[in-house]
Design an enzyme around this catalytic site. Structure first.
Site, PDB file in Angstrom:
ATOM      1  N   LYS A   2      14.702 -14.774 -10.064  1.00 38.63           N
ATOM      2  CA  LYS A   2      14.408 -13.726 -11.056  1.00 38.63           C
ATOM      3  C   LYS A   2      13.489 -14.284 -12.140  1.00 38.63           C
ATOM      4  CE  LYS A   2      15.233 -10.903  -9.325  1.00 38.63           C
ATOM      5  NZ  LYS A   2      15.869 -10.646  -8.107  1.00 38.63           N
ATOM      6  N   GLU A  62      19.470 -16.970  -7.058  1.00 32.26           N
ATOM      7  CA  GLU A  62      18.990 -15.650  -7.472  1.00 32.26           C
ATOM      8  C   GLU A  62      18.505 -15.687  -8.932  1.00 32.26           C
ATOM      9  OE1 GLU A  62      18.007 -13.150  -6.103  1.00 32.26           O
ATOM     10  OE2 GLU A  62      18.214 -11.470  -7.481  1.00 32.26           O
ATOM     11  N   HIS A  93      21.035 -35.830  -5.928  1.00 23.94           N
ATOM     12  CA  HIS A  93      20.280 -36.359  -4.788  1.00 23.94           C
ATOM     13  C   HIS A  93      18.776 -36.241  -5.000  1.00 23.94           C
ATOM     14  CE1 HIS A  93      23.984 -36.955  -2.582  1.00 23.94           C
ATOM     15  NE2 HIS A  93      24.353 -35.766  -3.039  1.00 23.94           N
ATOM     16  N   ARG A 140       4.975  -0.043  -6.129  1.00 25.02           N
ATOM     17  CA  ARG A 140       4.961  -0.840  -4.900  1.00 25.02           C
ATOM     18  C   ARG A 140       3.993  -2.022  -4.989  1.00 25.02           C
ATOM     19  NH1 ARG A 140       7.207   1.922  -0.593  1.00 25.02           N
ATOM     20  NH2 ARG A 140       6.044   0.622   0.832  1.00 25.02           N
ATOM     21  N   TRP A 164      -3.154  -2.632  -1.403  1.00 23.30           N
ATOM     22  CA  TRP A 164      -2.818  -4.016  -1.752  1.00 23.30           C
ATOM     23  C   TRP A 164      -3.586  -4.852  -0.736  1.00 23.30           C
ATOM     24  CZ3 TRP A 164      -0.392  -8.445   0.134  1.00 23.30           C
ATOM     25  CH2 TRP A 164       0.170  -9.310  -0.823  1.00 23.30           C
ATOM     26  N   LYS A 193       6.555  -4.482  -4.206  1.00 25.22           N
ATOM     27  CA  LYS A 193       7.968  -4.135  -4.084  1.00 25.22           C
ATOM     28  C   LYS A 193       8.475  -4.343  -2.666  1.00 25.22           C
ATOM     29  CE  LYS A 193      11.973  -2.700  -5.283  1.00 25.22           C
ATOM     30  NZ  LYS A 193      12.796  -3.804  -5.803  1.00 25.22           N
ATOM     31  N   CYS A 248       0.824  -1.208   0.000  1.00 21.14           N
ATOM     32  CA  CYS A 248       0.000   0.000   0.000  1.00 21.14           C
ATOM     33  C   CYS A 248       0.863   1.265   0.000  1.00 21.14           C
ATOM     34  CB  CYS A 248      -0.874   0.027   1.243  1.00 21.14           C
ATOM     35  SG  CYS A 248      -1.853  -1.438   1.457  1.00 21.14           S
ATOM     36  N   ASN A 298      -1.866   2.304   5.882  1.00 18.33           N
ATOM     37  CA  ASN A 298      -0.972   1.185   5.548  1.00 18.33           C
ATOM     38  C   ASN A 298      -0.737   0.402   6.833  1.00 18.33           C
ATOM     39  OD1 ASN A 298      -0.732   2.334   3.050  1.00 18.33           O
ATOM     40  ND2 ASN A 298       1.408   2.939   3.266  1.00 18.33           N
ATOM     41  N   GLY A 299      -0.657  -0.914   6.716  1.00 23.60           N
ATOM     42  CA  GLY A 299      -0.404  -1.725   7.910  1.00 23.60           C
ATOM     43  C   GLY A 299      -1.620  -2.566   8.242  1.00 23.60           C
ATOM     44  N   GLU A 351       9.824 -15.062 -10.754  1.00 25.79           N
ATOM     45  CA  GLU A 351       8.963 -13.965 -10.277  1.00 25.79           C
ATOM     46  C   GLU A 351       8.460 -13.071 -11.403  1.00 25.79           C
ATOM     47  OE1 GLU A 351      10.747 -11.086  -7.622  1.00 25.79           O
ATOM     48  OE2 GLU A 351      12.676 -11.325  -8.585  1.00 25.79           O
TER      49      GLU A 351
HETATM   50  C1  F6R Z   1      12.966 -10.348  -5.514  1.00 26.62           C
HETATM   51  C2  F6R Z   1      12.677  -9.355  -4.509  1.00 26.62           C
HETATM   52  C3  F6R Z   1      12.275  -9.810  -3.162  1.00 26.62           C
HETATM   53  C4  F6R Z   1      12.952  -8.947  -2.090  1.00 26.62           C
HETATM   54  C5  F6R Z   1      12.437  -9.327  -0.697  1.00 26.62           C
HETATM   55  C6  F6R Z   1      13.127  -8.535   0.382  1.00 26.62           C
HETATM   56  O1  F6R Z   1      13.373  -9.767  -6.711  1.00 26.62           O
HETATM   57  O2  F6R Z   1      12.740  -8.186  -4.760  1.00 26.62           O
HETATM   58  O3  F6R Z   1      12.564 -11.160  -2.981  1.00 26.62           O
HETATM   59  O4  F6R Z   1      14.334  -9.140  -2.175  1.00 26.62           O
HETATM   60  O5  F6R Z   1      11.062  -9.094  -0.640  1.00 26.62           O
HETATM   61  O6  F6R Z   1      12.938  -7.172   0.202  1.00 26.62           O
HETATM   62  P1  F6R Z   1      13.827  -6.103   0.949  1.00 26.62           P
HETATM   63  O7  F6R Z   1      15.210  -6.267   0.414  1.00 26.62           O
HETATM   64  O8  F6R Z   1      13.222  -4.793   0.597  1.00 26.62           O
HETATM   65  O9  F6R Z   1      13.756  -6.425   2.404  1.00 26.62           O
END
Ligand code: F6R
Length: 607
Positions: free
Chosen positions: A484, A480, A503, A27, A73, A602, A2, A99-100, A487
């Protein structure tokens, strides 16, 4: 997740609110709305869907100079028009955006229903505004204060009242709020990116603060009504950093920014002559860090992957036991924190709920807590005992890219700094730091050959299952790369230590299945070549990320993307980039919304 925007000043509020909402779009959200005090009540417009839908239903003629807006959200109740914020009390004269999560909203709702209040939505926020209304006796700030005394949970809120049309009341607990200070105007937002178009002068609210904001000033008090002073600070981000600048997507822009963002991250910190690192944020806890007996790194998602690289770096360079925990597990796991334990929380946003909770858990159990954070003034940055900022600039694309390389670089600097105080010779440190200083230029080389990653994506984008394998420092890179891909392109991908394949996961390999090997030169190179052969002999298609000049690997792999040579501990900084590009292009070809992948936000500010 949010987002909150508010404006009080001398200009029409509505266009500023809408522009602010657009800035907060990255976000992640599923509905949006605005509220403006008017002569005869409040003007409210809200709708499910994109902000463009809201723009179709708002009355653009509304020219009031105070207002609040929100991107929601969904957490409590479906993402529909009724549940969208702002929410109003029964009189329609008080509106709240929030928010929250109000954790005790059900008991508060029951209480309010017993008082004859009825509810239109399923949200916890409507309970909050009705509670504020219940306490309202002509002063909106007092009513907010009284209501917040009864609330359990987290909140960043903005409140307007038709009776005080030139005032916004804001309050925060666990959810960020920033006040932008303009000339004869104030802009309230949950995120600096929504303020930057107007001013770079900001005030960060602390948890427990209540702010009464007018065009001329912002007065802060605690929940107990004790006045507090909050300094005006300069935001270091610029407007062009949060705009696309000709790129099609923020993710692509941020991938290509990495040579610059990493240079900014390293700037002024590497001392190649002395073979050491200057990290101002760690000076005050220098003694505790040198004496640390154990490091625990905790984070989520991509930040967890960079922490995994950090674990290898710390144990190699400092020779102090280091472990990495998912923040969501650490917080509930009854962890053991002995004397001499240093916890390091890694977070781009500095707002991730689980990471915040892990921080508090570690602190409460007596650990010294460091933050490795990108967003200046964020909750995690404020609550840690000390820390190091990434300085990679705002990351807008939901998929984290430049923050990952920034996090790895910061952890490498901390490892070298502390390693030097223990076993590392000045010469070894200088060699390490020289290699680190060269990385931004080497990143350019990779980006110049970005088309190779595109070709891989074009060839395999229809395959629904991929494997990513790596060993040692490249194991977190494999994780990673897989994250990527899944997601943003919605392709199922699994990252594994290459040796683990035998395994179990080897059973998955079928004709043509894409298997990405992070196979740069290093101590485990021969072993990874054996793993490549195992995949090839079962029909898998091998995509190798290899070190420039490695001709041997081209004989084994179906595709090779070369990265420049560097020392093994720093290879993740280079090897990750082609994987970011493969994911980007695969998502694009599959028609996915790269910057706003489905269901993702985000910054994950709920559990
Ligand atoms: C993946 C991604 C998420 C964040 C995770 C932690 O591309 O962006 O996996 O890495 O939500 O977010 P932060 O770093 O903001 O705590």
């Amino acid at each position: 997740m949010c987002g909150i925007i508010g404006y009080v000043g001398h200009r029409p509020a509505l266009p500023i609110l809408i522009e602010g909402l657009h800035r907060l779009e990255y976000r992640g959200y599923d509905s949006a709305g605005v509220a403006l005090p008017e002569d005869d009540g409040l003007y409210i417009a809200k709708s499910a869907g994109r902000i463009s839908v809201l723009e179709q239903v708002i009355d653009a003629e509304k020219d009031g100079s105070t207002g609040i807006g929100h991107t929601r959200w969904a957490t409590h109740g479906a993402p529909n028009d009724v549940n969208a914020h702002p929410h109003c009390d029964a009189t329609g004269r008080i509106a709240v955006v929030h928010n929250g999560i109000i954790e005790n909203y059900l008991s508060l709702r029951t209480f309010l229903e017993q008082q004859g209040r009825t509810f239109k939505s399923d949200t916890d926020t409507e309970v909050l505004v009705q509670l504020i209304s219940f306490f309202y006796e002509g002063n909106i700030e007092d009513a907010v204060r009284r209501a917040l005394h009864d609330v359990a949970g987290t909140y960043g809120i903005a409140v307007v009242s038709a009776d005080e049309p030139d005032v916004i009341v804001a309050a925060r607990k666990g959810s960020p709020l920033i006040i932008g200070v303009g000339k004869g105007e104030h802009i309230l937002a949950s995120d600096a990116s929504a303020i930057l178009a107007h001013t770079s002068q900001v005030v960060y609210l602390n948890d427990g603060d209540i702010a009464r904001i007018t065009a001329d000033g912002a007065r802060m008090t605690t929940l107990e009504a004790i006045p507090v002073t909050r300094a005006v600070e300069e935001v270091e981000w610029s407007l062009d950093q949060i705009e696309l600048a000709g790129y099609e997507h923020f993710m692509l822009k941020e991938i290509f920014e990495q040579p610059t963002s990493l240079k900014n991250c390293l700037r002024g910190r590497l001392d190649l002559n002395e073979g050491t690192v200057h990290l101002g944020g760690l000076v005050d806890c220098s003694r505790e860090l040198t004496r640390a007996k154990r490091f625990i790194m905790t984070a989520c998602g991509t930040a967890w992957h960079s922490a995994l690289v950090g674990e290898y770096l710390f144990e190699d360079l400092i020779r102090v036991p280091t472990e990495v925990e998912y923040a969501s597990e650490f917080r509930y796991r009854n962890p053991i924190i002995e004397e001499g334990t240093v916890a390091i929380v890694v977070s781009q946003s500095g707002e991730t709920t689980d990471t915040q909770a892990a921080l508090r858990e570690a602190k409460q159990r007596g650990a010294l807590v460091l933050g490795v954070v990108n967003v200046v003034g964020s909750t995690i940055a404020r609550e840690t005992d000390a820390g190091v900022y990434l300085h990679v600039g705002p990351e807008i694309g939901v998929a984290s890219t430049k923050a990952f390389t920034g996090q790895v670089a910061v952890l490498a600097m901390i490892a070298c700094l502390l390693g030097r105080r223990k076993h590392m010779s000045p010469a070894a440190a200088t060699q390490f730091l020289t290699a680190l200083a060269a990385i931004p230029e080497q990143m350019h080389d990779i980006l110049e050959q970005a088309d190779q990653a595109k070709e891989v994506a074009e060839r395999y984008h229809e395959r629904e299952n991929w494997l990513y394998l790596g060993r040692g420092y490249n194991y977190p890179v494999a994780l990673e790369g897989a994250l990527k891909l899944k997601e943003i392109s919605y392709i199922h991908a699994e990252g594994l230590p290459a040796a683990e394949m035998k395994h179990g996961p080897i059973a998955l390999i079928t004709e043509g299945m894409p298997v990405v090997f992070v196979a740069t030169a290093g101590t485990q190179y021969q072993k990874i070549i054996s793993n490549i052969n195992e995949v090839k002999s079962r029909g898998g298609s091998v995509i190798a990320i290899a070190t420039k000049g490695d001709r041997e690997i081209a004989k084994q792999a179906d595709h090779v993307i070369y990265v420049p040579d560097t020392i093994e501990p720093l290879q993740p900084l280079l090897a990750t980039i082609p994987l970011q590009l493969i994911a980007y292009h695969a998502a694009l070809i599959r028609g996915c919304n790269v910057d706003k992948p489905r269901n993702l936000a985000k910054s994950v500010t709920v559990e």
